[in-house]
Every structure is written in C-alpha cells, then in structure tokens.
Design a protein around this motif. Structure first.
Motif, PDB file in Angstrom:
ATOM      1  N   TYR A  15     -24.861 -30.341  69.730  1.00 58.82           N
ATOM      2  CA  TYR A  15     -25.717 -31.405  69.208  1.00 58.82           C
ATOM      3  C   TYR A  15     -26.499 -30.942  67.976  1.00 58.82           C
ATOM      4  CZ  TYR A  15     -29.376 -35.020  69.320  1.00 58.82           C
ATOM      5  OH  TYR A  15     -30.249 -36.027  69.007  1.00 58.82           O
ATOM      6  N   VAL A  16     -27.112 -29.766  68.061  1.00 60.15           N
ATOM      7  CA  VAL A  16     -27.900 -29.254  66.935  1.00 60.15           C
ATOM      8  C   VAL A  16     -26.994 -28.967  65.739  1.00 60.15           C
ATOM      9  CG1 VAL A  16     -29.360 -27.360  66.117  1.00 60.15           C
ATOM     10  CG2 VAL A  16     -29.755 -28.357  68.372  1.00 60.15           C
ATOM     11  N   GLU A  17     -25.851 -28.367  65.980  1.00 56.81           N
ATOM     12  CA  GLU A  17     -24.949 -28.067  64.867  1.00 56.81           C
ATOM     13  C   GLU A  17     -24.479 -29.345  64.176  1.00 56.81           C
ATOM     14  OE1 GLU A  17     -23.313 -23.660  65.996  1.00 56.81           O
ATOM     15  OE2 GLU A  17     -22.028 -25.349  66.542  1.00 56.81           O
ATOM     16  N   LEU A  18     -24.276 -30.392  64.934  1.00 57.77           N
ATOM     17  CA  LEU A  18     -23.853 -31.666  64.356  1.00 57.77           C
ATOM     18  C   LEU A  18     -25.003 -32.364  63.629  1.00 57.77           C
ATOM     19  CD1 LEU A  18     -21.661 -33.910  64.120  1.00 57.77           C
ATOM     20  CD2 LEU A  18     -22.623 -34.858  66.214  1.00 57.77           C
ATOM     21  N   GLU A  19     -26.129 -32.511  64.305  1.00 58.61           N
ATOM     22  CA  GLU A  19     -27.246 -33.279  63.755  1.00 58.61           C
ATOM     23  C   GLU A  19     -28.000 -32.551  62.643  1.00 58.61           C
ATOM     24  OE1 GLU A  19     -28.118 -36.485  64.390  1.00 58.61           O
ATOM     25  OE2 GLU A  19     -26.310 -36.582  65.609  1.00 58.61           O
ATOM     26  N   ALA A  20     -28.218 -31.259  62.807  1.00 61.18           N
ATOM     27  CA  ALA A  20     -28.980 -30.496  61.816  1.00 61.18           C
ATOM     28  C   ALA A  20     -28.075 -29.838  60.779  1.00 61.18           C
ATOM     29  CB  ALA A  20     -29.835 -29.439  62.508  1.00 61.18           C
ATOM     30  N   GLN A  21     -26.790 -29.937  60.986  1.00 54.79           N
ATOM     31  CA  GLN A  21     -25.792 -29.354  60.081  1.00 54.79           C
ATOM     32  C   GLN A  21     -26.114 -27.894  59.763  1.00 54.79           C
ATOM     33  OE1 GLN A  21     -25.377 -32.081  56.795  1.00 54.79           O
ATOM     34  NE2 GLN A  21     -24.374 -33.582  58.085  1.00 54.79           N
ATOM     35  N   TRP A  55     -35.642 -25.235  66.687  1.00 51.15           N
ATOM     36  CA  TRP A  55     -35.582 -26.605  67.194  1.00 51.15           C
ATOM     37  C   TRP A  55     -35.850 -26.633  68.691  1.00 51.15           C
ATOM     38  CZ3 TRP A  55     -34.680 -30.559  63.773  1.00 51.15           C
ATOM     39  CH2 TRP A  55     -34.191 -30.199  62.518  1.00 51.15           C
ATOM     40  N   VAL A  57     -34.677 -28.999  71.934  1.00 46.52           N
ATOM     41  CA  VAL A  57     -33.765 -30.047  72.377  1.00 46.52           C
ATOM     42  C   VAL A  57     -34.233 -30.480  73.754  1.00 46.52           C
ATOM     43  CG1 VAL A  57     -31.407 -30.637  73.024  1.00 46.52           C
ATOM     44  CG2 VAL A  57     -31.823 -29.180  71.041  1.00 46.52           C
ATOM     45  N   ASN A  65     -32.425 -35.350  72.611  1.00 48.25           N
ATOM     46  CA  ASN A  65     -33.159 -35.525  71.363  1.00 48.25           C
ATOM     47  C   ASN A  65     -33.479 -34.165  70.767  1.00 48.25           C
ATOM     48  OD1 ASN A  65     -33.784 -38.466  70.946  1.00 48.25           O
ATOM     49  ND2 ASN A  65     -34.449 -38.212  73.061  1.00 48.25           N
ATOM     50  N   LEU A  66     -33.643 -34.148  69.463  1.00 53.02           N
ATOM     51  CA  LEU A  66     -33.831 -32.929  68.687  1.00 53.02           C
ATOM     52  C   LEU A  66     -35.167 -32.998  67.956  1.00 53.02           C
ATOM     53  CD1 LEU A  66     -32.412 -30.408  67.376  1.00 53.02           C
ATOM     54  CD2 LEU A  66     -31.454 -31.993  65.717  1.00 53.02           C
ATOM     55  N   TYR A  67     -35.966 -31.927  68.056  1.00 52.07           N
ATOM     56  CA  TYR A  67     -37.280 -31.893  67.421  1.00 52.07           C
ATOM     57  C   TYR A  67     -37.488 -30.555  66.717  1.00 52.07           C
ATOM     58  CZ  TYR A  67     -37.881 -35.790  70.546  1.00 52.07           C
ATOM     59  OH  TYR A  67     -37.702 -36.972  71.199  1.00 52.07           O
TER      60      TYR A  67
END
Length: 84
Positions: A15-21, A55, A57, A65-67
């Motif tokens: 998720y983090v790799e996808l969303e935060a690139q 981050w 998660v 969700n990511l913060y």
C-alpha cells in the motif's frame, strides 16, 4: 477473530509503495486498538523517501489508511484521525 498481523504488514508494504510511490525499508507493529467491536492496528513504516521517510498505516477492521509521521507524530494520533 484476531487480525493476521503478518498479512497486514505485507499489505501495508504494498500500500505504501503504491500510494507514496517510494520503496519501503521496514514495517513494524506499533499499536493495536479496539473500538466499538472493531480491531485495528497501526504499523510504523520506513521508506527511502528523503522528504517523507516515515509513515503510519492504520488498518484492520477499517479500510487501510496512510499518514505521514511529519504530520501525525504518534500511532495514537494517526488512529484517532481515522475515527473522525
């Protein structure tokens, strides 16, 4: 039913790799919360991103969700924001 932390860690990394690139270097368990019959965990994620390396998660019974740690300094703070 208890959450599968190992599966959540795997999903959080993706998720983090996808969303935060960015590239995730580590994912660790931070805290578990029980609220109104739901169970969620907060995971601490470190990345190679120079501007936003850390981050939180939050996920489990609620959608993931990511913060950014630069905006949410504690696991509790990130979790509370998901409840708004």
């Amino acid at each position: 039913m208890a959450l599968n932390i190992k599966e959540l860690v795997k999903r959080a990394k993706e998720y983090v790799e996808l969303e935060a690139q960015t590239t995730v270097t580590s994912v660790g368990f931070a805290e578990r919360f029980h609220l109104f019959g739901r169970e969620d965990v907060v995971l601490s994620v470190s990345t190679t991103d120079k501007e936003e390396p850390g981050w939180w998660v939050v996920g489990g019974s609620t959608p993931m969700n990511l913060y950014a740690k630069s905006h949410f300094h504690t696991a509790d703070e990130a979790f509370r924001y998901t409840q708004v």
